[in-house]
Each structure stands twice: as C-alpha cells, then as structure tokens.
Design a protein around this motif. Sequence first.
Motif, PDB file in Angstrom:
ATOM      1  N   MET A  63       0.821  -1.205   0.000  1.00  0.00           N
ATOM      2  CA  MET A  63       0.000   0.000   0.000  1.00  0.00           C
ATOM      3  C   MET A  63       0.859   1.261   0.000  1.00  0.00           C
ATOM      4  SD  MET A  63      -2.990   1.163   2.674  1.00  0.00           S
ATOM      5  CE  MET A  63      -3.925  -0.328   2.340  1.00  0.00           C
ATOM      6  N   PHE A  64       1.897   1.280   0.823  1.00  0.00           N
ATOM      7  CA  PHE A  64       2.778   2.447   0.851  1.00  0.00           C
ATOM      8  C   PHE A  64       3.575   2.551  -0.452  1.00  0.00           C
ATOM      9  CE2 PHE A  64       2.174   1.620   5.426  1.00  0.00           C
ATOM     10  CZ  PHE A  64       1.745   2.874   5.828  1.00  0.00           C
ATOM     11  N   GLN A  65       3.912   1.417  -1.053  1.00  0.00           N
ATOM     12  CA  GLN A  65       4.585   1.450  -2.345  1.00  0.00           C
ATOM     13  C   GLN A  65       3.688   2.068  -3.416  1.00  0.00           C
ATOM     14  OE1 GLN A  65       5.863  -2.495  -3.273  1.00  0.00           O
ATOM     15  NE2 GLN A  65       7.450  -2.557  -1.690  1.00  0.00           N
ATOM     16  N   GLU A  66       2.414   1.721  -3.383  1.00  0.00           N
ATOM     17  CA  GLU A  66       1.488   2.287  -4.361  1.00  0.00           C
ATOM     18  C   GLU A  66       1.289   3.784  -4.137  1.00  0.00           C
ATOM     19  OE1 GLU A  66      -1.271  -1.696  -5.129  1.00  0.00           O
ATOM     20  OE2 GLU A  66      -2.046   0.014  -3.992  1.00  0.00           O
ATOM     21  N   ILE A  67       1.228   4.216  -2.887  1.00  0.00           N
ATOM     22  CA  ILE A  67       1.079   5.652  -2.617  1.00  0.00           C
ATOM     23  C   ILE A  67       2.310   6.413  -3.095  1.00  0.00           C
ATOM     24  CG2 ILE A  67       0.880   7.364  -0.774  1.00  0.00           C
ATOM     25  CD1 ILE A  67      -0.792   5.334   0.790  1.00  0.00           C
ATOM     26  N   LEU A  68       3.505   5.871  -2.805  1.00  0.00           N
ATOM     27  CA  LEU A  68       4.736   6.508  -3.277  1.00  0.00           C
ATOM     28  C   LEU A  68       4.790   6.542  -4.800  1.00  0.00           C
ATOM     29  CD1 LEU A  68       7.571   7.669  -2.768  1.00  0.00           C
ATOM     30  CD2 LEU A  68       8.406   5.309  -2.636  1.00  0.00           C
ATOM     31  N   ALA A  69       4.398   5.438  -5.433  1.00  0.00           N
ATOM     32  CA  ALA A  69       4.400   5.398  -6.895  1.00  0.00           C
ATOM     33  C   ALA A  69       3.405   6.386  -7.482  1.00  0.00           C
ATOM     34  CB  ALA A  69       4.092   3.984  -7.369  1.00  0.00           C
ATOM     35  N   PHE A  70       2.249   6.529  -6.843  1.00  0.00           N
ATOM     36  CA  PHE A  70       1.245   7.477  -7.349  1.00  0.00           C
ATOM     37  C   PHE A  70       1.752   8.911  -7.247  1.00  0.00           C
ATOM     38  CE2 PHE A  70      -2.564  10.129  -6.785  1.00  0.00           C
ATOM     39  CZ  PHE A  70      -3.244   9.812  -7.951  1.00  0.00           C
ATOM     40  N   ILE A  71       2.426   9.241  -6.163  1.00  0.00           N
ATOM     41  CA  ILE A  71       2.975  10.600  -6.019  1.00  0.00           C
ATOM     42  C   ILE A  71       4.035  10.864  -7.084  1.00  0.00           C
ATOM     43  CG2 ILE A  71       4.295  12.115  -4.495  1.00  0.00           C
ATOM     44  CD1 ILE A  71       2.922  10.741  -2.129  1.00  0.00           C
ATOM     45  N   ALA A 110      -4.865   4.165 -11.905  1.00  0.00           N
ATOM     46  CA  ALA A 110      -4.123   4.009 -10.651  1.00  0.00           C
ATOM     47  C   ALA A 110      -5.015   4.270  -9.445  1.00  0.00           C
ATOM     48  CB  ALA A 110      -2.915   4.949 -10.638  1.00  0.00           C
ATOM     49  N   LEU A 111      -5.882   5.275  -9.541  1.00  0.00           N
ATOM     50  CA  LEU A 111      -6.814   5.540  -8.442  1.00  0.00           C
ATOM     51  C   LEU A 111      -7.783   4.382  -8.233  1.00  0.00           C
ATOM     52  CD1 LEU A 111      -7.675   9.325  -9.042  1.00  0.00           C
ATOM     53  CD2 LEU A 111      -6.321   8.352  -7.179  1.00  0.00           C
ATOM     54  N   SER A 146     -12.177  -7.066  -6.474  1.00  0.00           N
ATOM     55  CA  SER A 146     -11.329  -7.882  -5.612  1.00  0.00           C
ATOM     56  C   SER A 146      -9.879  -7.444  -5.705  1.00  0.00           C
ATOM     57  CB  SER A 146     -11.463  -9.358  -6.001  1.00  0.00           C
ATOM     58  OG  SER A 146     -11.016  -9.559  -7.340  1.00  0.00           O
ATOM     59  N   ASP A 147      -9.071  -8.013  -4.803  1.00  0.00           N
ATOM     60  CA  ASP A 147      -7.656  -7.658  -4.790  1.00  0.00           C
ATOM     61  C   ASP A 147      -6.955  -8.075  -6.080  1.00  0.00           C
ATOM     62  OD1 ASP A 147      -7.928  -6.596  -2.287  1.00  0.00           O
ATOM     63  OD2 ASP A 147      -7.258  -8.399  -1.218  1.00  0.00           O
ATOM     64  N   LYS A 148      -7.367  -9.190  -6.641  1.00  0.00           N
ATOM     65  CA  LYS A 148      -6.738  -9.640  -7.884  1.00  0.00           C
ATOM     66  C   LYS A 148      -7.073  -8.715  -9.040  1.00  0.00           C
ATOM     67  CE  LYS A 148      -6.050 -13.817 -10.639  1.00  0.00           C
ATOM     68  NZ  LYS A 148      -6.430 -15.238 -10.826  1.00  0.00           N
ATOM     69  N   ASN A 149      -8.327  -8.264  -9.122  1.00  0.00           N
ATOM     70  CA  ASN A 149      -8.701  -7.317 -10.175  1.00  0.00           C
ATOM     71  C   ASN A 149      -7.995  -5.987  -9.997  1.00  0.00           C
ATOM     72  OD1 ASN A 149     -10.432  -9.191 -11.342  1.00  0.00           O
ATOM     73  ND2 ASN A 149     -12.188  -8.513 -10.133  1.00  0.00           N
ATOM     74  N   LYS A 150      -7.889  -5.514  -8.753  1.00  0.00           N
ATOM     75  CA  LYS A 150      -7.196  -4.262  -8.494  1.00  0.00           C
ATOM     76  C   LYS A 150      -5.710  -4.382  -8.830  1.00  0.00           C
ATOM     77  CE  LYS A 150      -8.366  -1.971  -4.708  1.00  0.00           C
ATOM     78  NZ  LYS A 150      -9.088  -0.796  -5.192  1.00  0.00           N
ATOM     79  N   ALA A 151      -5.143  -5.565  -8.616  1.00  0.00           N
ATOM     80  CA  ALA A 151      -3.732  -5.765  -8.961  1.00  0.00           C
ATOM     81  C   ALA A 151      -3.523  -5.688 -10.469  1.00  0.00           C
ATOM     82  CB  ALA A 151      -3.252  -7.106  -8.422  1.00  0.00           C
ATOM     83  N   HIS A 152      -4.454  -6.255 -11.231  1.00  0.00           N
ATOM     84  CA  HIS A 152      -4.352  -6.176 -12.692  1.00  0.00           C
ATOM     85  C   HIS A 152      -4.478  -4.721 -13.167  1.00  0.00           C
ATOM     86  CE1 HIS A 152      -4.102 -10.397 -13.723  1.00  0.00           C
ATOM     87  NE2 HIS A 152      -5.104 -10.675 -12.905  1.00  0.00           N
ATOM     88  N   ILE A 153      -5.403  -3.978 -12.573  1.00  0.00           N
ATOM     89  CA  ILE A 153      -5.577  -2.579 -12.959  1.00  0.00           C
ATOM     90  C   ILE A 153      -4.332  -1.765 -12.601  1.00  0.00           C
ATOM     91  CG2 ILE A 153      -6.961  -0.508 -12.549  1.00  0.00           C
ATOM     92  CD1 ILE A 153      -9.353  -2.342 -12.051  1.00  0.00           C
ATOM     93  N   THR A 154      -3.758  -2.031 -11.433  1.00  0.00           N
ATOM     94  CA  THR A 154      -2.548  -1.324 -11.023  1.00  0.00           C
ATOM     95  C   THR A 154      -1.381  -1.630 -11.957  1.00  0.00           C
ATOM     96  OG1 THR A 154      -3.288  -1.429  -8.724  1.00  0.00           O
ATOM     97  CG2 THR A 154      -0.968  -0.932  -9.104  1.00  0.00           C
ATOM     98  N   CYS A 155      -1.270  -2.883 -12.364  1.00  0.00           N
ATOM     99  CA  CYS A 155      -0.211  -3.256 -13.307  1.00  0.00           C
ATOM    100  C   CYS A 155      -0.400  -2.552 -14.641  1.00  0.00           C
ATOM    101  CB  CYS A 155      -0.196  -4.768 -13.489  1.00  0.00           C
ATOM    102  SG  CYS A 155       1.103  -5.367 -14.578  1.00  0.00           S
ATOM    103  N   PHE A 156      -1.637  -2.451 -15.108  1.00  0.00           N
ATOM    104  CA  PHE A 156      -1.911  -1.759 -16.364  1.00  0.00           C
ATOM    105  C   PHE A 156      -1.568  -0.272 -16.258  1.00  0.00           C
ATOM    106  CE2 PHE A 156      -4.886   0.578 -19.118  1.00  0.00           C
ATOM    107  CZ  PHE A 156      -4.530   0.046 -20.346  1.00  0.00           C
TER     108      PHE A 156
END
Length: 241
Positions: A4-12, A97-98, A109-119
């Motif tokens: 979660m913190f990695q995603e927040i840092l990446a989003f910033i 990303a949001l 689900s977490d798996k769908n959100k992971a795919h969206i984040t990867c995209f």
Amino acid sequence: MSSMFQEILAFILTTSGWVLVSSTLPMDYWEVSSNDGSVITTSTFWSNLWKTCVTDSTGVSNCRDFPSMLALNAYIQACRGLMITAVCLGFFASIFALVGMKCTKIGGSDKNKAHITCFSGISFILCGLCSLSGCSLYAHRITTEFFDPLFFDQKYELGAALFIGWGGSILCILGGSIFCFSIADTFTKSHSQAKYIYKGTATHSHISSYPRGQAKSVNQRPPPDCSNSSRMQHFDKNVYV
C-alpha cells in the motif's frame, strides 16, 4: 515496506512526473539563443513546438506561429505526437491508478485491483518513454546543428523545457516500475493459496479406507485370475467338429 505504501509513493511520483511532462508541452523555451551585442541591442531568440520568437532588451517579444503542420520539419511533428501521446497516457494511467490502488474502495477484488494497477504502471512507463523520446529527439537536433561547422544559420542551445521534460519522464518511469513491483505480493499470495488447495485435495483423494497398518496403495491391484483362461486353452481336439 508494504504494497500500500509502495502504491502511494508510486502514485505521487507518477502524478508529479505527468504534471511536469504536461507543463513542457506549452512552454516557451525548448531552444534558446542570445545575440549579445551592445547593452541596447541584446536579443534573445527562442522557440518551442508551436512558434518561434525573439525578445529584445526592453522585454518586447515578437512571435511567429508555424504556418502549417504539413510544412513543418519532421522532427517537430514527431515531438508533437510523442508529447501529446505521453500526456494522454499519463491522464488515463492516473485514473486507473486511483481505481487499482488498495487504499481505494473501488475496483473489485484484490486480484482485479492488482491487474488494474499493473496496467496503470505500464501506461506510466510508456508515458515516460514517449516524453523521453520526444525531448531527446528535439535535443539531438539542437546539438547536431550546434556542433556542425557547415551550419551557418542561427544556432540554439538546450532550453529549460527539455530538462523539465526529462525529469518528468524519469519520475513516470520510476513510479510506473514501482507500481508493477508493488503487486508481486498479491500474485504470490494467490498462487500460494491455490497451491495449498491443490495439495489438500490430492492428499484427501489418497486416503485409504483400510485400517491403519493395513493400507494399500491406490495403484495396487489384485493379480488377474487366469484360471478361466487356462481352462480355455485346454480344449478337446473335436471341439470344433
């Protein structure tokens, strides 16, 4: 560091990089050159992807827009296309990303959100590569003309917009890479759960109904009864008569 913190840092990082890349598109100083004479006649020549201008010592600027897109040099058209593509990719990647981040409540689900984040991470990486290519192509043209001894027209130097574009491109690529690596825990966890379930079903299928100490293997079968076949081999000689 949790995902979660990695995603927040990446989003910033990616959002900051996309803002920098977007700001370079309308900026003035992509290339700049000064004609220093006396104090009164000092002039500054500069141009970007849309126009070329000259500013005198009094601060008055005279600009001339490029007349036609089809009459432009090929490198300017390529830089325009790459920068516009980078801005569009960064815009849609920010929205994905949001949706895909774990700190938001949308995306499934977490798996769908992971795919969206990867995209979104891949889109940010492509955004940075497009911006990096556009700025590098423009800078290559400037340096080639500057160090060419046979080029006698006005020579320019690298402007501030190119350095801002390079900085934003690096931030987008770095943040997009962090987005892609942040979902590794999710896929690893889902793979381990699937592997555990598979092992459990395999172990359950091999449970024998025999008492302890007398269990037989599943593949162990009793030897075939050959008594009938042995009987069939001993026929009387007149059996077919």
